[in-house]
Design an enzyme around this catalytic site. Structure first.
Site, PDB file in Angstrom:
ATOM      1  N   ARG A  24      19.979  59.386  40.953  1.00  0.00           N
ATOM      2  CA  ARG A  24      18.252  58.753  41.241  1.00  0.00           C
ATOM      3  C   ARG A  24      17.668  58.953  40.500  1.00  0.00           C
ATOM      4  NH1 ARG A  24      17.217  58.858  46.963  1.00  0.00           N
ATOM      5  NH2 ARG A  24      18.556  57.719  47.654  1.00  0.00           N
ATOM      6  N   ARG A  28      10.819  58.223  41.999  1.00  0.00           N
ATOM      7  CA  ARG A  28      10.057  58.541  42.707  1.00  0.00           C
ATOM      8  C   ARG A  28       8.815  59.413  40.714  1.00  0.00           C
ATOM      9  NH1 ARG A  28       9.858  58.540  48.059  1.00  0.00           N
ATOM     10  NH2 ARG A  28      11.712  59.066  47.766  1.00  0.00           N
ATOM     11  N   ARG A  37       5.744  50.950  41.039  1.00  0.00           N
ATOM     12  CA  ARG A  37       6.248  50.858  42.566  1.00  0.00           C
ATOM     13  C   ARG A  37       4.931  50.693  43.778  1.00  0.00           C
ATOM     14  NH1 ARG A  37       7.294  50.976  47.335  1.00  0.00           N
ATOM     15  NH2 ARG A  37       8.870  52.144  48.971  1.00  0.00           N
ATOM     16  N   ASP A  73      20.345  49.402  45.354  1.00  0.00           N
ATOM     17  CA  ASP A  73      20.602  50.762  47.170  1.00  0.00           C
ATOM     18  C   ASP A  73      21.434  50.722  47.638  1.00  0.00           C
ATOM     19  OD1 ASP A  73      18.955  52.739  48.048  1.00  0.00           O
ATOM     20  OD2 ASP A  73      19.671  52.191  50.151  1.00  0.00           O
ATOM     21  N   TYR A 150      24.142  54.443  58.473  1.00  0.00           N
ATOM     22  CA  TYR A 150      22.594  53.716  58.385  1.00  0.00           C
ATOM     23  C   TYR A 150      22.789  52.931  59.241  1.00  0.00           C
ATOM     24  CZ  TYR A 150      21.219  57.303  54.578  1.00  0.00           C
ATOM     25  OH  TYR A 150      21.143  58.093  54.200  1.00  0.00           O
TER      26      TYR A 150
HETATM   27  O1  CP3 Z   1      20.594  56.703  40.780  1.00  0.00           O
HETATM   28  C1  CP3 Z   1      19.470  55.941  40.417  1.00  0.00           C
HETATM   29  O2  CP3 Z   1      18.354  55.763  40.004  1.00  0.00           O
HETATM   30  C2  CP3 Z   1      19.992  54.556  41.131  1.00  0.00           C
HETATM   31  C3  CP3 Z   1      19.203  54.070  42.519  1.00  0.00           C
HETATM   32  C4  CP3 Z   1      19.720  54.169  43.457  1.00  0.00           C
HETATM   33  C5  CP3 Z   1      18.895  54.360  44.380  1.00  0.00           C
HETATM   34  N1  CP3 Z   1      19.534  54.168  45.924  1.00  0.00           N
HETATM   35  C6  CP3 Z   1      17.328  54.290  44.461  1.00  0.00           C
HETATM   36  C7  CP3 Z   1      16.293  54.366  45.767  1.00  0.00           C
HETATM   37  C8  CP3 Z   1      20.807  54.943  44.039  1.00  0.00           C
HETATM   38  C9  CP3 Z   1      22.253  55.155  43.597  1.00  0.00           C
HETATM   39  C10 CP3 Z   1      20.793  54.847  45.634  1.00  0.00           C
HETATM   40  C11 CP3 Z   1      21.821  54.920  46.410  1.00  0.00           C
HETATM   41  C12 CP3 Z   1      21.960  55.596  47.849  1.00  0.00           C
HETATM   42  N2  CP3 Z   1      20.795  55.040  48.464  1.00  0.00           N
HETATM   43  C13 CP3 Z   1      22.414  56.331  48.186  1.00  0.00           C
HETATM   44  C14 CP3 Z   1      23.470  57.282  48.429  1.00  0.00           C
HETATM   45  C15 CP3 Z   1      22.867  58.332  46.956  1.00  0.00           C
HETATM   46  C16 CP3 Z   1      22.203  59.461  48.001  1.00  0.00           C
HETATM   47  O3  CP3 Z   1      21.364  59.677  46.950  1.00  0.00           O
HETATM   48  O4  CP3 Z   1      22.358  60.055  48.717  1.00  0.00           O
HETATM   49  C17 CP3 Z   1      21.969  56.362  49.964  1.00  0.00           C
HETATM   50  C18 CP3 Z   1      22.350  57.504  51.303  1.00  0.00           C
HETATM   51  C19 CP3 Z   1      20.888  55.610  49.991  1.00  0.00           C
HETATM   52  C20 CP3 Z   1      19.966  54.692  51.211  1.00  0.00           C
HETATM   53  C21 CP3 Z   1      18.371  55.285  51.042  1.00  0.00           C
HETATM   54  N3  CP3 Z   1      17.256  54.612  49.488  1.00  0.00           N
HETATM   55  C22 CP3 Z   1      17.984  56.156  51.302  1.00  0.00           C
HETATM   56  C23 CP3 Z   1      17.406  57.138  52.348  1.00  0.00           C
HETATM   57  C24 CP3 Z   1      16.456  56.070  50.451  1.00  0.00           C
HETATM   58  C25 CP3 Z   1      15.484  56.632  50.520  1.00  0.00           C
HETATM   59  C26 CP3 Z   1      15.389  58.097  50.268  1.00  0.00           C
HETATM   60  C27 CP3 Z   1      13.857  58.134  49.174  1.00  0.00           C
HETATM   61  O5  CP3 Z   1      14.099  58.804  48.253  1.00  0.00           O
HETATM   62  O6  CP3 Z   1      13.474  57.545  50.263  1.00  0.00           O
HETATM   63  C28 CP3 Z   1      16.562  55.351  49.957  1.00  0.00           C
HETATM   64  C29 CP3 Z   1      15.473  54.566  49.418  1.00  0.00           C
HETATM   65  C30 CP3 Z   1      15.650  54.445  47.951  1.00  0.00           C
HETATM   66  N4  CP3 Z   1      16.436  54.207  47.159  1.00  0.00           N
HETATM   67  C31 CP3 Z   1      14.502  54.914  46.966  1.00  0.00           C
HETATM   68  C32 CP3 Z   1      15.048  54.679  45.049  1.00  0.00           C
HETATM   69  C33 CP3 Z   1      14.658  54.845  44.207  1.00  0.00           C
HETATM   70  C34 CP3 Z   1      13.083  55.067  46.808  1.00  0.00           C
HETATM   71  C35 CP3 Z   1      12.630  54.046  47.436  1.00  0.00           C
HETATM   72  C36 CP3 Z   1      10.737  54.022  47.229  1.00  0.00           C
HETATM   73  O7  CP3 Z   1      10.249  53.647  45.628  1.00  0.00           O
HETATM   74  O8  CP3 Z   1      10.125  54.389  47.634  1.00  0.00           O
END
Ligand code: CP3
Length: 342
Positions: A24, A28, A37, A73, A150
């Site tokens: 990640r 943020r 964003r 994502d 999910y």
């Molecule tokens: O690693 C990276 O920088 C690449 C980007 C990446 C994102 N999501 C961006 C993201 C990766 C590899 C993911 C994977 C992901 N997404 C997983 C598996 C890995 C993990 O962390 O468990 C899962 C379960 C998801 C599903 C998901 N997407 C969730 C649970 C959330 C909310 C979590 C949060 O931090 O708010 C997201 C949204 C998300 N995906 C964000 C980002 C940067 C935050 C979105 C925002 O900017 O508001």
């Protein structure tokens, strides 16, 4: 990219220091990410190749990590199958019409999936042009099990009661869904490698909520299928099964790297799997809220725990948290680069 530290370490070739990237890392905690964003919602960012490429590259320049991971994502796959997805700040992802029966599984649109995911391939091409060989690019997908949690729960969950009820009460529909997802992930990761990704990671974030037997039946089986059906052209495959204790079983997978969460000693995992895979990890993400001395101590401890020889990629044990101080992330990377130099 065969000569990059990251790819060499994935293949357990000798390296002059341990490579590092952060799960990640495009996110943020970076003010530069938040500035973009503020103007666009999350899915628009994912679907606009220019923006996705820009935020993918940000951590390479700001933090100095040794690999980029494509900003996207895991949930773009269910979205492309026709499920309406929203990502709500501080709540996470929401599917308003979650899957609750066999008909819903059947109605998922798997044909034409890749035309609907072209924005991902375009972003990969842009990132590769802009990186111009500086560091490798990692592509990723969710494991079928984690995607299904999910899609069935409809949002994040504490006890996973709905998805577990589903697999126990409607196992046939569950397996049909998991197989559809496994086929989609194979095609998707193959396309990402074709488009230029130098490595791929499979995220099974919710592996650890299943009993050993259920993990085999509902998750590992499909991860194995994916690993066996990928056309990697030499691109390393990383498997991250969070919360799992049976590394020996994971070591039988046709993959190159196992990513390890922070509840394990890397050295113990390494011994258990007799060095058959490279290991990635495994700093507790909350250590980045600690004083510098603690961060340094933990880096030293993890390097010592892995021990001599190559095959270690430094990372966190799970994604970086949104409130993490950027200075600490920079310090971590600098510290790792100094302390691991051979
Ligand atoms: O690693 C990276 O920088 C690449 C980007 C990446 C994102 N999501 C961006 C993201 C990766 C590899 C993911 C994977 C992901 N997404 C997983 C598996 C890995 C993990 O962390 O468990 C899962 C379960 C998801 C599903 C998901 N997407 C969730 C649970 C959330 C909310 C979590 C949060 O931090 O708010 C997201 C949204 C998300 N995906 C964000 C980002 C940067 C935050 C979105 C925002 O900017 O508001």
């Amino acid at each position: 990219m065969e000569n990059s530290l990251f790819i060499k370490a994935c293949k357990r070739q000798s390296v002059e220091r341990t490579p590092v990237w952060i799960m990640r890392q495009a996110g943020r905690y970076l003010p530069e990410y938040r500035a973009i964003r503020e103007k666009y919602d999350f899915l628009t960012m994912c679907k606009t190749p220019e923006i996705a490429a820009e935020v993918t590259i940000q951590p390479i320049e700001i933090i100095g990590t040794d690999a980029a991971i494509l900003f996207s994502d895991i949930l773009v796959i269910p979205e492309a199958m026709g499920m309406h997805l929203e990502i709500i700040e501080s709540k996470g992802p929401i599917f308003r019409n979650p899957i609750r029966n066999a008909e819903a599984v059947k109605s998922l649109q798997t044909a034409g999936l890749f035309e609907r995911l072209q924005f991902v391939m375009q972003a990969i091409k842009l990132v590769k042009e802009r990186l111009n060989g500086k560091v490798p690019l990692i592509g990723f997908a969710g494991s079928p099990w984690t995607l299904a949690t999910y899609m069935i729960e409809g949002k994040g969950s504490k006890n996973f009661e709905i998805v577990k009820s589903f697999i126990y009460q409607q196992p046939e529909a569950a397996h049909e869904l998991l197989q559809k997802l496994a086929d989609a992930v194979v095609e998707y990761l193959n396309a990402k490698i074709q488009a230029g990704c130098d490595a791929v990671q499979i995220f099974d974030t919710w592996a650890g909520i299943l009993s050993p037997a259920d993990f085999e039946e509902f998750s590992l089986k499909y991860i194995r299928y994916i690993c066996e059906n990928l056309q990697t052209n030499g691109a390393p495959v990383i498997v991250f099964a969070k919360g799992i204790r049976y590394f020996k079983r994971l070591a039988d997978l046709k993959c190159d790297v196992l990513s390890v969460d922070w509840t394990h000693e890397l050295g113990q995992v390494r011994a258990e799997i007799a060095d058959r895979k490279a290991l990635q990890g495994n700093l507790d993400p909350t250590v980045l809220f600690a004083p510098r001395e603690k961060i340094k101590m933990e880096v030293e401890r993890i390097l010592r725990s892995y021990g001599e020889g190559s095959g270690h990629i430094f990372n966190l044990g799970h994604g970086i948290l949104p409130n993490t101080p950027v200075e600490n992330v920079k310090y971590l990377v600098q510290c790792l680069k100094e302390l691991s130099a051979r």
